[in-house]
Write a protein that holds these residues in place. Structure first.
Motif, PDB file in Angstrom:
ATOM      1  N   LEU A  72       0.500  -0.866  -0.065  1.00 35.93           N
ATOM      2  CA  LEU A  72      -0.613   0.275   0.135  1.00 35.93           C
ATOM      3  C   LEU A  72       0.961   1.091   0.093  1.00 35.93           C
ATOM      4  O   LEU A  72      -0.116   2.316  -1.180  1.00 35.93           O
ATOM      5  CB  LEU A  72      -1.280  -0.320   1.142  1.00 35.93           C
ATOM      6  CG  LEU A  72      -1.571   0.757   1.178  1.00 35.93           C
ATOM      7  CD1 LEU A  72      -3.116   0.664  -0.020  1.00 35.93           C
ATOM      8  CD2 LEU A  72      -2.851   1.136   2.942  1.00 35.93           C
ATOM      9  N   LYS A  73       1.654   1.225   0.945  1.00 40.75           N
ATOM     10  CA  LYS A  73       3.097   2.186   1.088  1.00 40.75           C
ATOM     11  C   LYS A  73       3.185   3.002  -0.421  1.00 40.75           C
ATOM     12  O   LYS A  73       3.096   3.441  -0.796  1.00 40.75           O
ATOM     13  CB  LYS A  73       3.974   2.081   1.685  1.00 40.75           C
ATOM     14  CG  LYS A  73       5.129   2.918   1.914  1.00 40.75           C
ATOM     15  CD  LYS A  73       5.525   2.962   3.366  1.00 40.75           C
ATOM     16  CE  LYS A  73       6.694   3.512   3.390  1.00 40.75           C
ATOM     17  NZ  LYS A  73       6.053   4.750   4.173  1.00 40.75           N
ATOM     18  N   LYS A  74       3.711   1.586  -1.660  1.00 38.90           N
ATOM     19  CA  LYS A  74       4.129   1.741  -2.615  1.00 38.90           C
ATOM     20  C   LYS A  74       3.359   2.442  -3.858  1.00 38.90           C
ATOM     21  O   LYS A  74       3.473   3.530  -4.443  1.00 38.90           O
ATOM     22  CB  LYS A  74       4.740   0.527  -3.403  1.00 38.90           C
ATOM     23  CG  LYS A  74       6.118   0.175  -2.557  1.00 38.90           C
ATOM     24  CD  LYS A  74       6.391  -1.451  -3.102  1.00 38.90           C
ATOM     25  CE  LYS A  74       7.937  -1.781  -2.451  1.00 38.90           C
ATOM     26  NZ  LYS A  74       8.329  -3.511  -2.960  1.00 38.90           N
ATOM     27  N   ARG A  78       4.852   6.554  -3.837  1.00 40.74           N
ATOM     28  CA  ARG A  78       5.943   5.842  -4.890  1.00 40.74           C
ATOM     29  C   ARG A  78       4.976   6.135  -6.759  1.00 40.74           C
ATOM     30  O   ARG A  78       5.239   6.915  -7.172  1.00 40.74           O
ATOM     31  CB  ARG A  78       6.706   4.799  -4.674  1.00 40.74           C
ATOM     32  CG  ARG A  78       7.119   4.666  -6.223  1.00 40.74           C
ATOM     33  CD  ARG A  78       7.790   3.355  -6.953  1.00 40.74           C
ATOM     34  NE  ARG A  78       6.826   2.949  -7.494  1.00 40.74           N
ATOM     35  CZ  ARG A  78       6.745   0.799  -7.345  1.00 40.74           C
ATOM     36  NH1 ARG A  78       8.191   0.119  -6.336  1.00 40.74           N
ATOM     37  NH2 ARG A  78       6.056   0.460  -7.464  1.00 40.74           N
ATOM     38  N   ASP A  79       3.318   5.442  -6.635  1.00 41.82           N
ATOM     39  CA  ASP A  79       3.185   5.234  -7.597  1.00 41.82           C
ATOM     40  C   ASP A  79       2.448   6.563  -8.128  1.00 41.82           C
ATOM     41  O   ASP A  79       1.936   6.809  -8.759  1.00 41.82           O
ATOM     42  CB  ASP A  79       2.729   4.457  -7.963  1.00 41.82           C
ATOM     43  CG  ASP A  79       3.740   2.637  -8.113  1.00 41.82           C
ATOM     44  OD1 ASP A  79       4.088   3.333  -8.615  1.00 41.82           O
ATOM     45  OD2 ASP A  79       2.977   1.732  -7.867  1.00 41.82           O
ATOM     46  N   VAL A 179       1.414  13.707   1.528  1.00 36.32           N
ATOM     47  CA  VAL A 179       1.412  12.814   0.446  1.00 36.32           C
ATOM     48  C   VAL A 179       2.444  11.753   0.936  1.00 36.32           C
ATOM     49  O   VAL A 179       3.047  10.851   0.662  1.00 36.32           O
ATOM     50  CB  VAL A 179       3.006  13.744   0.038  1.00 36.32           C
ATOM     51  CG1 VAL A 179       2.640  14.928  -0.967  1.00 36.32           C
ATOM     52  CG2 VAL A 179       3.740  14.106   1.145  1.00 36.32           C
ATOM     53  N   ARG A 180       2.457  11.829   2.508  1.00 41.12           N
ATOM     54  CA  ARG A 180       2.954  10.553   2.814  1.00 41.12           C
ATOM     55  C   ARG A 180       2.937  10.410   4.588  1.00 41.12           C
ATOM     56  O   ARG A 180       2.056  11.366   4.586  1.00 41.12           O
ATOM     57  CB  ARG A 180       4.358  10.304   2.611  1.00 41.12           C
ATOM     58  CG  ARG A 180       5.286  11.309   3.623  1.00 41.12           C
ATOM     59  CD  ARG A 180       7.292  10.661   2.709  1.00 41.12           C
ATOM     60  NE  ARG A 180       7.531  12.094   3.245  1.00 41.12           N
ATOM     61  CZ  ARG A 180       8.211  12.970   2.916  1.00 41.12           C
ATOM     62  NH1 ARG A 180       7.616  13.176   1.594  1.00 41.12           N
ATOM     63  NH2 ARG A 180       8.871  13.719   3.750  1.00 41.12           N
ATOM     64  N   ARG A 181       3.136   9.140   4.802  1.00 41.74           N
ATOM     65  CA  ARG A 181       2.744   9.948   6.252  1.00 41.74           C
ATOM     66  C   ARG A 181       4.143   8.594   7.302  1.00 41.74           C
ATOM     67  O   ARG A 181       4.205   7.869   6.169  1.00 41.74           O
ATOM     68  CB  ARG A 181       1.739   8.212   7.013  1.00 41.74           C
ATOM     69  CG  ARG A 181      -0.047   9.143   6.688  1.00 41.74           C
ATOM     70  CD  ARG A 181      -0.408   8.089   7.659  1.00 41.74           C
ATOM     71  NE  ARG A 181      -2.227   8.680   7.073  1.00 41.74           N
ATOM     72  CZ  ARG A 181      -2.776   9.043   8.516  1.00 41.74           C
ATOM     73  NH1 ARG A 181      -2.336   9.442   9.878  1.00 41.74           N
ATOM     74  NH2 ARG A 181      -4.224   9.783   8.461  1.00 41.74           N
ATOM     75  N   THR A 191      -0.957  21.484  -3.108  1.00 37.17           N
ATOM     76  CA  THR A 191      -2.110  20.008  -3.948  1.00 37.17           C
ATOM     77  C   THR A 191      -0.950  19.901  -5.059  1.00 37.17           C
ATOM     78  O   THR A 191      -1.167  19.360  -6.578  1.00 37.17           O
ATOM     79  CB  THR A 191      -3.487  20.666  -3.935  1.00 37.17           C
ATOM     80  OG1 THR A 191      -3.481  20.314  -2.086  1.00 37.17           O
ATOM     81  CG2 THR A 191      -4.413  19.558  -4.813  1.00 37.17           C
ATOM     82  N   GLU A 192      -0.932  22.066  -5.694  1.00 40.68           N
ATOM     83  CA  GLU A 192      -0.368  21.757  -7.222  1.00 40.68           C
ATOM     84  C   GLU A 192       0.530  21.533  -7.779  1.00 40.68           C
ATOM     85  O   GLU A 192       1.246  21.434  -8.947  1.00 40.68           O
ATOM     86  CB  GLU A 192      -0.762  23.535  -7.138  1.00 40.68           C
ATOM     87  CG  GLU A 192       0.295  24.483  -6.467  1.00 40.68           C
ATOM     88  CD  GLU A 192       0.378  25.948  -6.672  1.00 40.68           C
ATOM     89  OE1 GLU A 192       1.413  26.341  -6.630  1.00 40.68           O
ATOM     90  OE2 GLU A 192      -1.206  26.063  -6.533  1.00 40.68           O
ATOM     91  N   ARG A 193       1.186  21.103  -6.646  1.00 40.00           N
ATOM     92  CA  ARG A 193       2.604  20.164  -6.575  1.00 40.00           C
ATOM     93  C   ARG A 193       2.990  18.994  -6.888  1.00 40.00           C
ATOM     94  O   ARG A 193       3.914  18.408  -7.549  1.00 40.00           O
ATOM     95  CB  ARG A 193       3.692  21.073  -5.928  1.00 40.00           C
ATOM     96  CG  ARG A 193       5.189  20.999  -5.885  1.00 40.00           C
ATOM     97  CD  ARG A 193       5.919  22.482  -5.292  1.00 40.00           C
ATOM     98  NE  ARG A 193       5.678  21.969  -3.299  1.00 40.00           N
ATOM     99  CZ  ARG A 193       6.336  23.256  -3.206  1.00 40.00           C
ATOM    100  NH1 ARG A 193       7.252  24.017  -3.649  1.00 40.00           N
ATOM    101  NH2 ARG A 193       5.992  22.627  -1.471  1.00 40.00           N
ATOM    102  N   VAL A 194       1.813  18.637  -6.415  1.00 37.19           N
ATOM    103  CA  VAL A 194       2.121  17.076  -6.107  1.00 37.19           C
ATOM    104  C   VAL A 194       0.885  16.248  -6.962  1.00 37.19           C
ATOM    105  O   VAL A 194       0.590  15.336  -7.337  1.00 37.19           O
ATOM    106  CB  VAL A 194       1.830  16.417  -4.906  1.00 37.19           C
ATOM    107  CG1 VAL A 194       3.388  16.964  -4.339  1.00 37.19           C
ATOM    108  CG2 VAL A 194       0.906  17.196  -4.198  1.00 37.19           C
TER     109      VAL A 194
END
Length: 408
Positions: A72-74, A78-79, A179-181, A191-194
């Motif tokens: 799930l993390k990937k 990542r994806d 973007v992550r935990r 948001t506009e960056r990612v």
């Protein structure tokens, strides 16, 4: 004219099929295969409690035992195939659904602005610009990176410092994106960056009517049959009134029909379904006979009233119940076998001791827990202990209890 009837066992099979619990618990579960499962469910609820495994991990593991948290993390980090936001609670959601959350982001922004201006979270608006400046300059940011000089309390959600509240407000309203935990703590970026412009651009966002139609149709298809209230509660985007209006219009167009659901105790309950549900192929699919541990937050069980109606399973999570008043335990896991809930188990992974310890198991009323059941349980716990990353399973003395008959 009498309404069509959907008998209880057929209803359970349809419901389990819609929740990917009638499929054989095997096969690949990374990348596209994992994303397909999450799309089928709609989302996966997040929860921080980790007595054995976190809720999102156990939800996916129950369907695909080869699943591990890194999968799930990937997919998420990542994806970029998932995003985090709210349904009835915090959830991981397929990124392709991002435009459908625009109405939710707008409504959350307006609602939270009103709620958080006063009381314990007052003052967060004054921190918005400094939080934004920090993220523009430094990239992904956690709550510990901002507001260091602000007075803090216990650190619980009720004691967020103003900059933490600003981060959450900006995320819920769509300006920021998680973007992550890290250790279950969120990291926020612009948001506009990612987020790809094709998901967040003005042309991507549907209007209110399109969003309501997507939410209501998608909820009904994932539930199999439902009341208008259950449809509204599935994504928790639309209001009860909006769901009722959608159902009335869909009924008038012949896209759905009223049927009688025969519940576990034999009563009739009027629900809505697509025409021809009584001939659904899932009725003839026998769910796997392998015993499976479910999360208390599994999408098949999170609606406690529905679980009681379909399975006769009366469940309450007792995390917030004082220990002396608990009937079963702090965090007790339901046990699924075939199309029945056959028991509930109180267990915990003690990682410092490298073991999964079973304190108690209560068969459901009418379930005989013989040698075959014990063997099935031991086989499942061997799979679960690998997910929990411990090397052995232990049973406390007197672990097999009398049948669960308590009604909450």
């Amino acid at each position: 004219m009498a309404r069509p009837a959907l008998f209880n066992r057929a209803a359970r099979r349809i419901f389990l099929d819609r929740h990917a619990l009638s499929d054989p618990p095997q096969g690949e579960v990374s990348g596209t295969a994992l994303l397909d499962i999450i799309k089928r469910l709609g989302f996966v609820q997040l929860d921080s409690i980790n007595t054995v495994a976190r809720a999102h991990d156990l939800i996916l593991f129950a369907r695909k035992p080869r699943y591990r948290p890194g999968d799930l993390k990937k997919l998420y980090e990542r994806d970029g195939a998932l995003f985090e936001h709210w349904t009835h609670d915090a959830a991981m959601i397929p990124m392709v659904y991002y435009p459908m959350w625009q109405l939710r982001r707008e409504r959350d922004g307006a609602r939270l602005l009103g709620h958080w201006r006063d009381g314990r979270r007052a003052g967060f608006e004054a921190q918005i610009e400094s939080v934004m400046d920090h993220i523009r300059a430094h990239g992904p940011t956690g709550s510990s990176d901002v507001g260091r000089s602000e007075k803090r309390g216990s650190g619980g959600w009720w004691d967020w410092h103003p900059s933490k509240t600003a981060l959450e407000y900006l995320w819920r309203s769509g300006v920021l994106h998680v973007v992550r935990r890290e250790g279950f703590r969120k990291r926020y970026d612009l948001t506009e960056r990612v987020v790809d412009a094709r998901h967040r651009g003005a042309d991507a966002a549907p209007d209110r009517a399109e969003t309501i139609d997507w939410c209501c149709a998608g909820a009904l298809d994932r539930l199999g049959f439902a009341t208008s209230g259950e449809i509204a509660a599935f994504w928790a985007h639309v209001t009860a009134a909006e769901s009722r209006e959608w159902c009335a219009a869909a009924l008038a167009r012949g896209e759905i029909e009223e049927i009688d659901l025969i519940t576990a105790d034999g009563t009739r309950r009027r629900v809505l379904a697509r025409p021809g549900l009584a001939d659904d192929p899932a009725i003839n699919i026998s769910p796997p006979s392998r015993l499976r541990v479910l999360s208390p937050f599994d999408p098949a069980l999170r609606d406690r009233k529905r679980a009681r109606a379909l399975f006769g399973f009366d469940y309450r999570i007792e995390v917030f119940v004082p220990e002396a008043q608990r009937v079963y335990g702090y965090y007790v896991f339901p046990l699924l076998q075939g199309d029945r809930i056959v028991g509930r188990i109180d267990m915990k992974a003690f990682r410092a001791e490298d073991c999964l310890r079973v304190r108690a198991l209560w068969p459901e009323r009418g379930v005989v827990w013989g040698k075959g059941s014990v063997a099935a349980l031991r086989a499942e716990l061997e799979r679960v202990r690998r997910l929990a990353d411990v090397s052995r399973v232990e049973f406390e003395s007197g672990w097999l209890r009398d049948a669960a008959t308590h009604r909450f």
